[in-house]
Structure formats: C-alpha cells, structure tokens
Design a protein around this motif. Structure first.
Motif, PDB file in Angstrom:
ATOM      1  N   GLU A   4      35.742  23.851   2.785  1.00 37.54           N
ATOM      2  CA  GLU A   4      34.953  24.533   1.753  1.00 37.54           C
ATOM      3  C   GLU A   4      35.523  24.284   0.360  1.00 37.54           C
ATOM      4  O   GLU A   4      34.786  24.257  -0.617  1.00 37.54           O
ATOM      5  CB  GLU A   4      34.906  26.040   2.038  1.00 37.54           C
ATOM      6  CG  GLU A   4      34.263  26.405   3.360  1.00 37.54           C
ATOM      7  CD  GLU A   4      32.776  26.128   3.371  1.00 37.54           C
ATOM      8  OE1 GLU A   4      32.130  26.224   2.313  1.00 37.54           O
ATOM      9  OE2 GLU A   4      32.264  25.807   4.454  1.00 37.54           O
ATOM     10  N   ARG A   5      36.815  24.115   0.263  1.00 38.90           N
ATOM     11  CA  ARG A   5      37.471  23.949  -1.038  1.00 38.90           C
ATOM     12  C   ARG A   5      37.498  22.501  -1.523  1.00 38.90           C
ATOM     13  O   ARG A   5      37.862  22.247  -2.659  1.00 38.90           O
ATOM     14  CB  ARG A   5      38.900  24.469  -0.962  1.00 38.90           C
ATOM     15  CG  ARG A   5      38.976  25.945  -0.682  1.00 38.90           C
ATOM     16  CD  ARG A   5      40.402  26.401  -0.633  1.00 38.90           C
ATOM     17  NE  ARG A   5      40.471  27.805  -0.263  1.00 38.90           N
ATOM     18  CZ  ARG A   5      41.575  28.437   0.041  1.00 38.90           C
ATOM     19  NH1 ARG A   5      42.714  27.777   0.026  1.00 38.90           N
ATOM     20  NH2 ARG A   5      41.549  29.694   0.360  1.00 38.90           N
ATOM     21  N   MET A   6      37.151  21.570  -0.646  1.00 37.31           N
ATOM     22  CA  MET A   6      37.219  20.155  -1.009  1.00 37.31           C
ATOM     23  C   MET A   6      35.939  19.723  -1.716  1.00 37.31           C
ATOM     24  O   MET A   6      34.849  20.170  -1.349  1.00 37.31           O
ATOM     25  CB  MET A   6      37.393  19.281   0.239  1.00 37.31           C
ATOM     26  CG  MET A   6      38.725  19.405   0.911  1.00 37.31           C
ATOM     27  SD  MET A   6      38.820  18.372   2.389  1.00 37.31           S
ATOM     28  CE  MET A   6      38.869  16.763   1.673  1.00 37.31           C
ATOM     29  N   GLU A   9      33.036  14.338  -2.476  1.00 35.54           N
ATOM     30  CA  GLU A   9      33.541  12.962  -2.408  1.00 35.54           C
ATOM     31  C   GLU A   9      34.758  12.867  -1.495  1.00 35.54           C
ATOM     32  O   GLU A   9      34.916  11.903  -0.741  1.00 35.54           O
ATOM     33  CB  GLU A   9      33.906  12.440  -3.805  1.00 35.54           C
ATOM     34  CG  GLU A   9      32.745  12.346  -4.763  1.00 35.54           C
ATOM     35  CD  GLU A   9      32.457  13.674  -5.478  1.00 35.54           C
ATOM     36  OE1 GLU A   9      33.376  14.539  -5.564  1.00 35.54           O
ATOM     37  OE2 GLU A   9      31.319  13.845  -5.923  1.00 35.54           O
ATOM     38  N   ASP A  10      35.632  13.880  -1.582  1.00 35.99           N
ATOM     39  CA  ASP A  10      36.826  13.881  -0.732  1.00 35.99           C
ATOM     40  C   ASP A  10      36.461  14.099   0.742  1.00 35.99           C
ATOM     41  O   ASP A  10      37.080  13.531   1.644  1.00 35.99           O
ATOM     42  CB  ASP A  10      37.812  14.959  -1.187  1.00 35.99           C
ATOM     43  CG  ASP A  10      38.465  14.619  -2.516  1.00 35.99           C
ATOM     44  OD1 ASP A  10      38.379  13.441  -2.932  1.00 35.99           O
ATOM     45  OD2 ASP A  10      39.063  15.526  -3.126  1.00 35.99           O
ATOM     46  N   LYS A  11      35.448  14.941   0.974  1.00 40.98           N
ATOM     47  CA  LYS A  11      34.986  15.138   2.356  1.00 40.98           C
ATOM     48  C   LYS A  11      34.478  13.820   2.936  1.00 40.98           C
ATOM     49  O   LYS A  11      34.808  13.455   4.067  1.00 40.98           O
ATOM     50  CB  LYS A  11      33.860  16.175   2.395  1.00 40.98           C
ATOM     51  CG  LYS A  11      34.271  17.575   2.093  1.00 40.98           C
ATOM     52  CD  LYS A  11      33.047  18.472   2.098  1.00 40.98           C
ATOM     53  CE  LYS A  11      33.346  19.811   1.469  1.00 40.98           C
ATOM     54  NZ  LYS A  11      32.155  20.666   1.391  1.00 40.98           N
ATOM     55  N   LEU A  12      33.690  13.119   2.148  1.00 44.46           N
ATOM     56  CA  LEU A  12      33.155  11.839   2.600  1.00 44.46           C
ATOM     57  C   LEU A  12      34.278  10.839   2.849  1.00 44.46           C
ATOM     58  O   LEU A  12      34.275  10.132   3.866  1.00 44.46           O
ATOM     59  CB  LEU A  12      32.168  11.283   1.571  1.00 44.46           C
ATOM     60  CG  LEU A  12      31.525   9.951   1.918  1.00 44.46           C
ATOM     61  CD1 LEU A  12      30.699  10.066   3.180  1.00 44.46           C
ATOM     62  CD2 LEU A  12      30.673   9.463   0.758  1.00 44.46           C
ATOM     63  N   VAL A  35      33.738  17.396  15.247  1.00 49.77           N
ATOM     64  CA  VAL A  35      33.925  18.850  15.201  1.00 49.77           C
ATOM     65  C   VAL A  35      34.052  19.338  13.762  1.00 49.77           C
ATOM     66  O   VAL A  35      33.433  20.336  13.377  1.00 49.77           O
ATOM     67  CB  VAL A  35      35.157  19.262  16.044  1.00 49.77           C
ATOM     68  CG1 VAL A  35      35.512  20.711  15.841  1.00 49.77           C
ATOM     69  CG2 VAL A  35      34.894  18.982  17.520  1.00 49.77           C
ATOM     70  N   TRP A  36      34.838  18.677  12.949  1.00 46.39           N
ATOM     71  CA  TRP A  36      35.069  19.137  11.572  1.00 46.39           C
ATOM     72  C   TRP A  36      33.848  18.982  10.682  1.00 46.39           C
ATOM     73  O   TRP A  36      33.565  19.843   9.863  1.00 46.39           O
ATOM     74  CB  TRP A  36      36.212  18.354  10.953  1.00 46.39           C
ATOM     75  CG  TRP A  36      37.557  18.920  11.216  1.00 46.39           C
ATOM     76  CD1 TRP A  36      37.880  19.948  12.046  1.00 46.39           C
ATOM     77  CD2 TRP A  36      38.776  18.476  10.640  1.00 46.39           C
ATOM     78  NE1 TRP A  36      39.214  20.161  12.044  1.00 46.39           N
ATOM     79  CE2 TRP A  36      39.799  19.266  11.177  1.00 46.39           C
ATOM     80  CE3 TRP A  36      39.102  17.473   9.744  1.00 46.39           C
ATOM     81  CZ2 TRP A  36      41.119  19.098  10.832  1.00 46.39           C
ATOM     82  CZ3 TRP A  36      40.429  17.313   9.403  1.00 46.39           C
ATOM     83  CH2 TRP A  36      41.422  18.118   9.935  1.00 46.39           C
ATOM     84  N   PHE A  37      33.160  17.873  10.796  1.00 46.05           N
ATOM     85  CA  PHE A  37      32.141  17.556   9.806  1.00 46.05           C
ATOM     86  C   PHE A  37      30.708  17.782  10.281  1.00 46.05           C
ATOM     87  O   PHE A  37      29.775  17.486   9.544  1.00 46.05           O
ATOM     88  CB  PHE A  37      32.311  16.107   9.323  1.00 46.05           C
ATOM     89  CG  PHE A  37      33.549  15.916   8.519  1.00 46.05           C
ATOM     90  CD1 PHE A  37      33.618  16.355   7.207  1.00 46.05           C
ATOM     91  CD2 PHE A  37      34.656  15.294   9.067  1.00 46.05           C
ATOM     92  CE1 PHE A  37      34.756  16.182   6.454  1.00 46.05           C
ATOM     93  CE2 PHE A  37      35.798  15.118   8.325  1.00 46.05           C
ATOM     94  CZ  PHE A  37      35.857  15.558   7.012  1.00 46.05           C
TER      95      PHE A  37
END
Length: 150
Positions: A4-6, A9-12, A35-37
């Motif tokens: 949630e805090r990222m 672009e960093d998630k991708l 699971v995470w994404f």
C-alpha cells in the motif's frame, strides 16, 4: 513489505523482478508474485501500470501451474518406479530408505529361484487378493446402519 505504501512504478518493478526470477528455476517466486500482486492487478481501481501488472501475474500463475504439473508427474513416476530402477534411483535419491537395497536383492534372488508361470495358468487377480469378504461385510454393515437399505 507493505504494498500500500509503495508507488505504482515500484510495484510494477518488483512484480517484474519476481516474474523474471521464476525463470531461474525458482517457481516459488511465481507463487509469491501471484499471492502478493493478485489484489493489485485485479481488484484495485484502474491505473496506468495495472495492465502490465496483470500480465506478469497471469504469466506467473501459468508458470507456477506448469511447474506444479511437472514436479507432481516426476514425483509420482519416481516413487512408483524407484525400486525397479535400482542403482540409478539410488544416485538420484538424496536419502535411501533403510533396508531398501537388501529387499531388492532378496526379490531378485526370489525371482531367480521361482520358475516362470506357465502360459496356461490364470493371471492373478490383485483386487481379489487385497479385498476379502471381511471387508465386504464391514462395508455392508456400514451401509445397513447408515440407512441405505430401508
């Protein structure tokens, strides 16, 4: 790690790293990626990086499914034929069950001692040898008391 805090672009970028890492014979990374994404890719409101994120998650799920099928098939085949493969299976095994080699040698000696069955003898019924009338009686009693015969 809190997604949630990222920033998106960093998630991708992280999703892409886990996706590519799975190709290094690390299918666990694909599991983590899915699971995470999964929520980010399919349940969040639309944002620009989401389309590519969905692609990585879908491909990670397909890669994971492929590895599960391959490993399950290999484990099943190996467990079934391990005793027949002899030394080859011993070299492939990390651990060798105690007494396995001795049992295999005893089986070989037994095969050498017994003559081949004649072609006119009836084949052995393995189901009948494993399933006795005692088992049939237990099944019948269970069905009778469960109310199947009213």
């Amino acid at each position: 790690m809190n997604l949630e805090r990222m920033p998106n672009e960093d998630k991708l970028n992280l999703c892409r790293k886990y996706y590519l890492g799975g190709f290094a014979l690390l299918p666990f990374l694909w599991l983590v990626n899915v699971v995470w994404f999964f929520r980010e890719a399919f349940m969040k409101p639309v944002y620009t990086e989401q389309a590519l994120l969905k692609t990585y998650v879908k491909r990670s799920a397909l890669g994971l499914l492929f590895w599960v099928v391959v490993l399950t098939t290999w484990i099943t085949i190996f467990q079934h034929f391990r005793a027949e493969w002899g030394e080859v299976a011993d070299y492939l095994s990390f651990t060798i069950p105690l007494g396995m080699r001795e049992r295999e040698r005893e089986r070989e000696r037994e095969r050498e001692r017994t003559p081949d069955p004649s072609p006119h003898s009836a084949p052995r019924n393995h189901v009948a040898s494993c399933f006795s009338f005692k088992h049939f009686g237990l099944v019948f009693l269970f069905l009778k008391h469960s109310g199947c015969f009213r």
